[in-house]
Structures are given as structure tokens and as C-alpha cells.
Motif scaffolding. Structure first.
Motif, short mmCIF file in Angstrom:
data_model
loop_
_atom_site.label_atom_id
_atom_site.label_comp_id
_atom_site.label_asym_id
_atom_site.label_seq_id
_atom_site.Cartn_x
_atom_site.Cartn_y
_atom_site.Cartn_z
N PRO A 19 0.75 -1.21 0.07
CA PRO A 19 -0.09 -0.11 -0.13
C PRO A 19 0.79 1.26 -0.06
O PRO A 19 2.05 1.25 0.19
CB PRO A 19 -1.00 -0.16 1.36
CG PRO A 19 -0.04 -1.07 2.24
CD PRO A 19 0.80 -1.94 1.10
N ASP A 20 0.20 2.34 -0.44
CA ASP A 20 0.82 3.45 -0.43
C ASP A 20 1.65 3.82 1.03
O ASP A 20 0.59 3.94 1.92
CB ASP A 20 0.06 4.62 -0.90
CG ASP A 20 0.66 6.06 -0.94
OD1 ASP A 20 1.65 6.18 -0.33
OD2 ASP A 20 0.02 6.95 -1.52
N PRO A 21 2.66 3.94 1.17
CA PRO A 21 3.28 4.39 2.56
C PRO A 21 2.85 5.51 3.22
O PRO A 21 2.62 5.59 4.57
CB PRO A 21 4.84 4.23 2.36
CG PRO A 21 5.04 4.65 1.00
CD PRO A 21 3.83 3.96 0.31
N GLY A 22 2.40 6.32 2.54
CA GLY A 22 1.86 7.85 2.85
C GLY A 22 0.24 7.68 3.41
O GLY A 22 -0.32 8.60 4.02
N MET A 23 -0.40 6.71 3.16
CA MET A 23 -1.63 6.35 3.48
C MET A 23 -1.90 5.35 4.78
O MET A 23 -1.35 4.17 4.51
CB MET A 23 -2.71 5.96 2.39
CG MET A 23 -2.87 6.91 1.17
SD MET A 23 -3.53 8.44 1.78
CE MET A 23 -5.26 8.01 1.61
N PRO A 24 -2.84 5.62 5.75
CA PRO A 24 -3.21 4.19 6.64
C PRO A 24 -3.64 2.99 5.71
O PRO A 24 -4.22 3.07 4.59
CB PRO A 24 -4.29 4.85 7.23
CG PRO A 24 -4.24 6.21 7.39
CD PRO A 24 -3.73 6.68 5.74
N LYS A 25 -3.36 1.85 6.37
CA LYS A 25 -3.92 0.57 5.74
C LYS A 25 -5.25 0.35 6.14
O LYS A 25 -5.48 0.02 7.05
CB LYS A 25 -2.96 -0.52 6.14
CG LYS A 25 -1.26 -0.37 5.74
CD LYS A 25 -0.57 -1.45 6.30
CE LYS A 25 0.95 -1.07 6.14
NZ LYS A 25 1.84 -2.36 6.49
N VAL A 26 -6.21 0.27 5.01
CA VAL A 26 -7.50 -0.29 5.24
C VAL A 26 -7.70 -1.07 3.96
O VAL A 26 -7.08 -1.06 2.84
CB VAL A 26 -8.45 1.20 5.10
CG1 VAL A 26 -8.16 2.01 6.30
CG2 VAL A 26 -8.60 1.84 3.78
N PRO A 27 -8.89 -2.16 4.17
CA PRO A 27 -9.00 -2.99 3.09
C PRO A 27 -9.53 -2.19 1.83
O PRO A 27 -10.40 -1.28 1.93
CB PRO A 27 -10.12 -3.82 3.60
CG PRO A 27 -9.91 -3.54 5.23
CD PRO A 27 -9.35 -2.03 5.67
N ALA A 28 -8.96 -2.52 0.66
CA ALA A 28 -9.31 -1.89 -0.69
C ALA A 28 -10.69 -2.02 -1.06
O ALA A 28 -11.16 -1.12 -1.76
CB ALA A 28 -8.34 -2.44 -1.71
N ASN A 29 -11.42 -3.33 -0.52
CA ASN A 29 -12.74 -3.49 -0.93
C ASN A 29 -13.95 -2.90 -0.02
O ASN A 29 -14.93 -3.19 0.15
CB ASN A 29 -12.99 -4.91 -1.23
CG ASN A 29 -12.71 -5.92 -0.04
OD1 ASN A 29 -12.09 -5.34 0.98
ND2 ASN A 29 -13.15 -6.99 -0.15
N SER A 30 -13.14 -2.21 1.36
CA SER A 30 -14.05 -1.74 2.30
C SER A 30 -14.80 -0.61 1.82
O SER A 30 -14.27 0.33 0.70
CB SER A 30 -13.33 -1.54 3.56
OG SER A 30 -12.36 -0.25 3.55
N PRO A 31 -15.95 -0.11 2.42
CA PRO A 31 -16.63 1.29 2.16
C PRO A 31 -15.63 2.47 2.07
O PRO A 31 -15.71 3.22 1.06
CB PRO A 31 -17.73 1.44 3.09
CG PRO A 31 -17.95 -0.08 3.60
CD PRO A 31 -16.79 -0.76 3.63
N SER A 32 -14.85 2.48 3.05
CA SER A 32 -13.87 3.87 2.98
C SER A 32 -12.71 3.69 1.94
O SER A 32 -12.32 4.68 1.47
CB SER A 32 -13.39 3.98 4.33
OG SER A 32 -12.64 3.09 4.60
N GLY A 33 -12.34 2.30 1.87
CA GLY A 33 -11.05 2.11 0.83
C GLY A 33 -11.79 2.06 -0.50
O GLY A 33 -10.92 2.72 -1.53
N VAL A 34 -12.76 2.05 -0.87
CA VAL A 34 -13.63 2.14 -2.16
C VAL A 34 -13.90 3.52 -2.44
O VAL A 34 -13.54 4.08 -3.81
CB VAL A 34 -14.86 1.22 -2.45
CG1 VAL A 34 -15.51 1.73 -3.99
CG2 VAL A 34 -14.50 -0.31 -2.28
N PHE A 35 -14.26 4.41 -1.57
CA PHE A 35 -14.57 5.76 -1.61
C PHE A 35 -13.34 6.55 -2.06
O PHE A 35 -12.30 6.13 -1.66
CB PHE A 35 -15.13 6.32 -0.38
CG PHE A 35 -15.43 7.73 -0.50
CD1 PHE A 35 -16.75 8.21 -1.37
CD2 PHE A 35 -14.79 8.69 -0.10
CE1 PHE A 35 -17.02 9.46 -1.58
CE2 PHE A 35 -15.12 10.12 -0.05
CZ PHE A 35 -16.10 10.61 -0.79
N GLY A 36 -13.53 7.55 -3.10
CA GLY A 36 -12.48 8.54 -3.31
C GLY A 36 -11.51 7.80 -4.49
O GLY A 36 -10.41 8.47 -4.75
N GLY A 37 -11.94 6.96 -5.25
CA GLY A 37 -11.31 6.49 -6.65
C GLY A 37 -11.38 7.33 -7.51
O GLY A 37 -12.44 8.03 -7.81
#
Length: 203
Positions: free
Chosen positions: A29-47
Motif C-alpha cells: 500500500p501507499d506508505p503515506g496512507m493508512p492501511k485499510v481494506p481496498a474493498n471496504s466502504p472507505s477504501g472504495v470511496f475516493g477512487g
């Protein structure tokens, strides 16, 4: 000869296994971003390519002071907006809004429209921080009862909003502090507020 063939074959097998293992290793994952599941609601938002449609409202703890008067009040602000994510997490958008305040013998009506930019930062599977900054053109009409007075002021204002967002599939709600500060005009208004936003996203 057989020894050379066996050596070449074994080398190809090892290389193939190494390549397969590397291909199955998920990207870091991008080292500058917190690790969240990519398919989670917050992980999907902002694509990239998403369009967020929302409305913001200042509901409580809103205090407005206007230079040259003693008027202050708690008020309701309605501000519909549209934001588009040009790349992952980075949004550009536009908003318009209206607010009405009346207290202590004075009232103000403000219309605003302007662009803004934001950056969404997910930090759990359901929550993210989406700070936004913009500039708006405001038209404010001030009226007082004693003495009787009316004046309309146009100004360019700085708009900041830093909500904590809760996400479900394609829908979200956010709440956080906001600041609106006139940068020009004769009657410079500064508004501090806690605002709520509700909306959803497409694509």
C-alpha cells in the motif's frame, strides 16, 4: 549432455516458481496512507472517476460575528455541492449555498457559490477524513432594526471544512468543523461552525 539439460530445466523451474510467487504477492500500500481494506466502504470511496453529490448543513454551534456590529447568532446553513475525484483521493468540486440569520435586532441573508478542492484520507474500513478548502463569491445583505439600516456587501471568502466521514456502500455522512472568512468587502464576516454533510457517490 544430460547433466546440462537437467541443469537448464531445473533453472527454468526455479525461475518460474519465483516469478509466480512474485506475481501472487499483493502490491504494497501507499506508505503515506493508512492501511485499510481496498474493498471496504472507505477504501472504495475516493477512487479516480467517482462523482460525489452531497448537501452540507450547519446545524449547531454556529457563531457569526460581523465587523462594525454586535450581532451574533446560531444559524442553519444549506450548501449543496458536487465533487469529482480526478485521481485517487483528490477531489475538485463546486458548491452553492444560502444562509439566513436573525438575532439581536439584526438579520443577514447570504448567497454563496464557488470552487473547492479536497483530499480524502481513509483510516478505518468505515471512516475517513475529507478536508476541503475553497474560495467563494458571497453576496450578503445586512439589516438592523434599531437604527433602521440595510446594506448589501459582496465579498470573496475563504471556505474550510474538515469532516470525519462514515461510509456505507455508495452513501456517506460526515460531521466536523468549518470556517468561512470574508477576504474582501466592507462588512467582513467570519463564521465558525460544526457542520453535517450527507450524500452519495456514483461510478
Amino acid at each position: 549432455m544430460l547433466h546440462r539439460i537437467a541443469f537448464v530445466a531445473s533453472s527454468l523451474v526455479v525461475s518460474s516458481l519465483s516469478f509466480s510467487a512474485a506475481a501472487q504477492t499483493p502490491p504494497e500500500p501507499d506508505p503515506g496512507m493508512p492501511k485499510v481494506p481496498a474493498n471496504s466502504p472507505s477504501g472504495v470511496f475516493g477512487g479516480k472517476g467517482q462523482l460525489a453529490i452531497l448537501a452540507e448543513a450547519g446545524v449547531v454551534f454556529s457563531h457569526t460575528s460581523i465587523s462594525g456590529t454586535d450581532a451574533s447568532s446560531t444559524t442553519l446553513v444549506l450548501r449543496p455541492a458536487v465533487d469529482y475525484f480526478v485521481i485517487d483521493h483528490l477531489s475538485v468540486g463546486a458548491f452553492t449555498g444560502v444562509s439566513y440569520e436573525k438575532a439581536q435586532g439584526a438579520s443577514t441573508t447570504t448567497y454563496a457559490i464557488g470552487p473547492r478542492v479536497g483530499y480524502d484520507i481513509p483510516f478505518t474500513s468505515r471512516f475517513s477524513l475529507w478536508p476541503k478548502a475553497g474560495l467563494s463569491f458571497n453576496s450578503t445583505t445586512l439589516k438592523t432594526d434599531t437604527p433602521s439600516f440595510s446594506d448589501t456587501n459582496s465579498a470573496v471568502a475563504l471556505n474550510l471544512f474538515v469532516p470525519v466521514m462514515y461510509h456505507t456502500n455508495h452513501y456517506f455522512v460526515g460531521f466536523g468543523p468549518a470556517l468561512d472568512r470574508d477576504l474582501s468587502g466592507d462588512l467582513k464576516a467570519t463564521t465558525f461552525a460544526l457542520r453535517l454533510n450527507v450524500g452519495g457517490w456514483l461510478f
